[in-house]
Motif scaffolding. Sequence first.
Motif, mmCIF file in Angstrom:
data_model
loop_
_atom_site.group_PDB
_atom_site.id
_atom_site.type_symbol
_atom_site.label_atom_id
_atom_site.label_comp_id
_atom_site.label_asym_id
_atom_site.label_seq_id
_atom_site.Cartn_x
_atom_site.Cartn_y
_atom_site.Cartn_z
ATOM 1 N N LEU A 251 8.649 -0.261 11.213
ATOM 2 C CA LEU A 251 9.615 0.552 9.802
ATOM 3 C C LEU A 251 11.316 -1.420 9.411
ATOM 4 C CD1 LEU A 251 9.814 2.403 8.089
ATOM 5 C CD2 LEU A 251 11.639 3.538 9.807
ATOM 6 N N HIS A 252 11.722 -0.696 8.049
ATOM 7 C CA HIS A 252 12.409 -1.831 7.696
ATOM 8 C C HIS A 252 11.158 -3.139 7.629
ATOM 9 C CE1 HIS A 252 15.055 1.367 7.134
ATOM 10 N NE2 HIS A 252 14.857 1.219 8.724
ATOM 11 N N GLY B 251 13.806 -2.346 4.440
ATOM 12 C CA GLY B 251 14.570 -2.682 5.383
ATOM 13 C C GLY B 251 16.002 -3.901 4.251
ATOM 14 N N GLY B 252 15.441 -4.147 3.197
ATOM 15 C CA GLY B 252 16.097 -5.087 2.656
ATOM 16 C C GLY B 252 15.114 -5.916 2.334
#
Lengths: 354, 283
Positions: B148-149, B231-232
């Motif tokens: 994730l991210h 996560g940007g």
Amino acid sequence: MVRPINALVSGLAFAAAAASMQAPASAQTQPAKPAQIVVNASGGAQAAALRKAFFEEYEKRFGVRVVDSSPADLGKLRAMVTTGNIEWAVTELNMEDAVRAQEMGLLEPIDAKIVDRSRFPANLQTRTHIYTRSAYSTVIGYRTDAFPEGKRPKSFADFWNVQAFPGPRSMQNSPIDNLEFALIADGVAPDKLYPIDVDRAFRKLDQIKKNVAVWWTTGAQSAQLLIDKEVVLGTAWNGRYYAAIQQGAPIAIEWNQGGIKESAFVIPKGAKDAHWGQQMLAVMSDAKLQAIYANIVTYPGLNLDATQYTDPKIAPHLPTHPDNLSKQWWQDVNWWVKNGKDVQDRWSRWVIAK
Amino acid sequence: MSVLTGVLGRRAGRHGPALALGILPIAFLLVLFVYPVLRLLLFSVENGSLAHFEKALTDGLYVQVLLATFEIAIVVAVICLLLGYPVAYLLATASPFWAGFGFALLLLPFWTSVLVRTYAWMIILGRNGIFNRTLLELGIVDQPLALLHNTTGVLIGMVHVLLPYMVFPIYSIMKRVDMQLLSAAEGLGASSAQAFRRIYLPLTLPGVFAGMTLVFIISLGFFITPALLGGGRVMMIGVQVERLVRQYLDWSLAAAVAVILLAVALGVAAFFRRVLKGDLTWT
């Protein structure tokens, strides 16, 4: 030539209006009542709080139904005003967008005859087109099980100190606040932040980048990351952490060096229900109603009398509580209006760079 | 449609009623699709200048994000194909009961909000998520996997959302394939692998191209899933366009970027159509 029946009707209307509004009603006849007005805001938990604190009272006072919509959107406001198809009587905007909207002539002036801000802080009373609804703060939050008593981060120097305070962090995916936080971590005094030394701020951000596991996008996400233990330390808007704490998450807020800013409500230029939008702002200025709102979401109204009606248990969680306010710094919105776009581009480049 | 127009055609003239039926959809498209696209084009060439296109195509940020967007869209389309083709085959050849069951599984998430599904993935894939905790407890890994991210999270989330767009077109084509052709091929001495490669695959390629085109084009506009699961660090061009439109009100630059995206999408659609018509060889 005034016919008796008209005089009677307008006299009654005047009396009714005067009775229902604490603010002195203008002598002119009021514009026709619409069946409903649309108030546009950020949505989420805030929508329910706005309804409970202000919309229910507004509907009772005026018999006008309040429909809410979201999200706050400067682009949509501009599209509405330029096409003349304005759905909103009032809309929320963040301060940066509100100042930009005013500069572009997208806003109606606030009618001081209707909206009574005499008990607001002096600098807010003189805002001609922007109504300051609330204040909120970007603060440090952390897992209390990761940082036990005595080993808790208390500043942005601590936030940057990954040896003493280990663990993944999260911050908003935006240069706003983060450049200021970086400068504070680098030793700049909070009253010397502006104009921001952008190069210095990015150099400091370079040091923390690999420890920031998530650059968050939505407010809901910012608190969820701590709840899920995806990160142990982060920054977010105070109300988001408060809501998570209320749900029993082992999270604490550190107010020190938090970035406090105003949130604005405005009336779109040429809105057909502008008058009823002004009345909404008048309702929002009511100290007792502001206290109801603050008790739910910990975002205070700025009527100075609101504090005496606020639940004493809630007061310490408000960013405007004297103990908290003295630890924070105010955002300089004008700097961001002027430099926001260029800095944002640089931020985007920086954040996606490997 | 042809049955309907045929029936109506016998009643009154040959094309009149068909045209009448078409007026509403055509008007709908003109007003709600063609006009906005033209407006978009006009925005992008504000004051007759191509400066916004120049910025979009030379500014490192936009080029980098555009390329990353295409890359993700291609990878998502390929993964969807690898997963979707066997699924479509199972559905096309299963008994009605199991086909219905399979469609239910495929469609249930399809009717759930993308935002809700994205948050669900965050719960499943996180460092302390269900998946990683299970792996840790079973002793399969000793460190949580980074699912994730990052790009992995974005790909998982997007493939989940877009898989039905791949399965349905392939399925509809597979249903029309005459399975006796495969029996005939094997009867003539082809191995089942040969029969698949030389008979079944070419016959189902139109579905593959339709699915690839759909998934690729929808991927280009993805927005909230990459922002939340990446996560940007994973930025797709939709995020940039949104920011230009909503926050910085630079509608001309946003329009230029959107027109470039549209051009690529049309180009991809045209490419697959040509492949399909046999203008380009495919072996």
